[in-house]
Motif scaffolding. Structure first.
Motif, PDB file in Angstrom:
ATOM      1  N   ARG A 128      23.848  -8.648   7.224  1.00 16.94           N
ATOM      2  CA  ARG A 128      23.441  -9.224   5.934  1.00 16.94           C
ATOM      3  C   ARG A 128      24.510  -8.964   4.870  1.00 16.94           C
ATOM      4  NH1 ARG A 128      20.316 -10.668   9.274  1.00 16.94           N
ATOM      5  NH2 ARG A 128      18.027 -10.782   9.116  1.00 16.94           N
ATOM      6  N   ARG A 132      25.600 -12.385   3.603  1.00 17.19           N
ATOM      7  CA  ARG A 132      24.890 -12.562   2.338  1.00 17.19           C
ATOM      8  C   ARG A 132      24.028 -13.837   2.314  1.00 17.19           C
ATOM      9  NH1 ARG A 132      26.718  -8.699  -1.569  1.00 17.19           N
ATOM     10  NH2 ARG A 132      27.724  -7.123  -0.251  1.00 17.19           N
ATOM     11  N   ASP A 135      18.363 -16.145   1.431  1.00 15.62           N
ATOM     12  CA  ASP A 135      16.944 -15.809   1.561  1.00 15.62           C
ATOM     13  C   ASP A 135      16.717 -14.379   2.034  1.00 15.62           C
ATOM     14  OD1 ASP A 135      17.976 -16.174   4.078  1.00 15.62           O
ATOM     15  OD2 ASP A 135      16.250 -17.292   4.857  1.00 15.62           O
ATOM     16  N   SER A 136      17.755 -13.541   2.016  1.00 15.94           N
ATOM     17  CA  SER A 136      17.653 -12.183   2.539  1.00 15.94           C
ATOM     18  C   SER A 136      17.386 -11.175   1.426  1.00 15.94           C
ATOM     19  CB  SER A 136      18.943 -11.813   3.286  1.00 15.94           C
ATOM     20  OG  SER A 136      18.984 -10.421   3.552  1.00 15.94           O
ATOM     21  N   TYR A 137      16.321 -10.389   1.585  1.00 15.03           N
ATOM     22  CA  TYR A 137      16.033  -9.305   0.638  1.00 15.03           C
ATOM     23  C   TYR A 137      17.152  -8.280   0.646  1.00 15.03           C
ATOM     24  CZ  TYR A 137      13.759  -5.086  -1.199  1.00 15.03           C
ATOM     25  OH  TYR A 137      13.467  -3.947  -1.912  1.00 15.03           O
ATOM     26  N   THR A 138      17.658  -7.973   1.827  1.00 16.14           N
ATOM     27  CA  THR A 138      18.755  -7.014   1.940  1.00 16.14           C
ATOM     28  C   THR A 138      19.975  -7.495   1.169  1.00 16.14           C
ATOM     29  OG1 THR A 138      17.985  -6.298   4.118  1.00 16.14           O
ATOM     30  CG2 THR A 138      20.265  -5.789   3.556  1.00 16.14           C
ATOM     31  N   ARG A 140      20.046  -9.523  -1.362  1.00 13.22           N
ATOM     32  CA  ARG A 140      19.797  -9.449  -2.807  1.00 13.22           C
ATOM     33  C   ARG A 140      19.979  -8.022  -3.320  1.00 13.22           C
ATOM     34  NH1 ARG A 140      15.577 -12.944  -1.404  1.00 13.22           N
ATOM     35  NH2 ARG A 140      13.980 -11.327  -1.652  1.00 13.22           N
ATOM     36  N   LEU A 141      19.528  -7.046  -2.537  1.00  9.92           N
ATOM     37  CA  LEU A 141      19.752  -5.659  -2.941  1.00  9.92           C
ATOM     38  C   LEU A 141      21.244  -5.348  -3.017  1.00  9.92           C
ATOM     39  CD1 LEU A 141      17.098  -3.666  -0.861  1.00  9.92           C
ATOM     40  CD2 LEU A 141      17.149  -3.944  -3.346  1.00  9.92           C
ATOM     41  N   LYS A 152      15.470   1.839  -5.951  1.00 10.22           N
ATOM     42  CA  LYS A 152      14.560   1.591  -4.822  1.00 10.22           C
ATOM     43  C   LYS A 152      14.438   2.837  -3.943  1.00 10.22           C
ATOM     44  CE  LYS A 152      12.579  -1.313  -3.803  1.00 10.22           C
ATOM     45  NZ  LYS A 152      11.181  -1.653  -4.139  1.00 10.22           N
ATOM     46  N   ASP A 190      10.217   2.684   4.820  1.00  8.90           N
ATOM     47  CA  ASP A 190      10.824   2.015   3.660  1.00  8.90           C
ATOM     48  C   ASP A 190      11.938   2.867   3.062  1.00  8.90           C
ATOM     49  OD1 ASP A 190       9.108  -0.116   3.938  1.00  8.90           O
ATOM     50  OD2 ASP A 190       7.706   0.570   2.383  1.00  8.90           O
ATOM     51  N   TYR A 193      15.042   2.714   5.345  1.00  9.44           N
ATOM     52  CA  TYR A 193      15.697   1.403   5.202  1.00  9.44           C
ATOM     53  C   TYR A 193      16.510   1.334   3.918  1.00  9.44           C
ATOM     54  CZ  TYR A 193      16.044  -3.372   3.489  1.00  9.44           C
ATOM     55  OH  TYR A 193      16.499  -4.534   2.925  1.00  9.44           O
ATOM     56  N   HIS A 194      15.895   1.697   2.802  1.00 12.44           N
ATOM     57  CA  HIS A 194      16.602   1.584   1.518  1.00 12.44           C
ATOM     58  C   HIS A 194      17.757   2.569   1.423  1.00 12.44           C
ATOM     59  CE1 HIS A 194      12.959  -0.691   0.329  1.00 12.44           C
ATOM     60  NE2 HIS A 194      13.820  -1.341  -0.430  1.00 12.44           N
TER      61      HIS A 194
END
Length: 219
Positions: A128, A132, A135-138, A140-141, A152, A190, A193-194
């Motif tokens: 990711r 980039r 539609d990826s949350y990763t 966007r972070l 986060k 979570d 992951y973050h």
């Protein structure tokens, strides 16, 4: 369940299958499959082989109960060997050892905690970071600044603490802890992951963290 891989069977109608523990990659056993065994494995989700000594289909664990639950099946580059990733129920070897490659008399030790799977999560995060996708949350972070990602991590750490406190209350009360333990596992997931996303944001590979832990370890 994965779809059937493209397999090239030998002249005798068999293909070798290497069984690997999904948690840590440990090789558990090697045996042969024919077309019937492969079909039964795919249909049932439990590993089947062709028994050359008995000349018939053999479901691993059919007498001992120590079945192998299939997670994935993959053929090698030539299609003439199978890698079977499985979740074992009990020892795999008939001698009572976890693996057929363990020495005689080795005590059965269940597989490890499965940290090896974090490699898969890290590979996804790295992909990711490179691609980039919109539609990826990763992604966007990673597009945000370090404070956004760091917040986060802080939020999730707080959620872990709150979930742990809820579980402690449930334990003291003597009630069913299924929900509180599931919540704690979810919040801890979570957080992990973050934390990995934060490392990716800063261009630091998890191997550096492992090296640090290893250097601090004392037997």
């Amino acid at each position: 369940m994965t779809v059937a891989p493209a397999v090239v069977f030998r002249a005798d109608g068999l293909v070798p299958g290497v069984v690997q523990d999904v948690r840590d990659g440990r090789v558990l056993m090697v045996a042969f499959l024919d077309a019937e065994a492969l079909a039964a494995t795919l249909a049932t989700g439990e590993v089947h082989f062709h028994s050359r000594t008995r000349g018939r289909l053999w479901r691993k664990g059919e007498t001992s109960g120590n079945v192998l639950r299939v997670v994935d099946l993959a053929a090698d580059c030539d299609g003439d060997a199978l890698l079977i990733t499985a979740d074992p129920v009990g020892p795999t070897c008939h001698r009572g050892t976890r693996s057929c490659f363990d020495p005689e008399g080795a005590p059965f030790a269940p597989s490890t905690q499965g940290f090896a799977w974090l490699e898969t999560l890290w590979a996804t995060i790295a992909e990711r970071a490179a691609a980039r996708p919109a539609d990826s949350y990763t992604a966007r972070l990673l597009d945000g600044d370090v404070d956004a990602v760091g917040r986060k991590v802080t939020e999730e750490a707080t959620e872990v603490l709150l979930a742990a406190k809820d579980d402690a209350v449930a334990e003291r009360s003597g009630v069913d802890r299924t929900a509180s333990r599931d919540a704690l596992a979810g919040e801890a997931g979570d957080l992990l992951y973050h934390a990995l996303v934060l490392l990716a944001h800063r261009g630091l590979e998890p191997a550096a963290v492992i090296d640090t832990l290893r250097s601090r370890h004392r037997a």
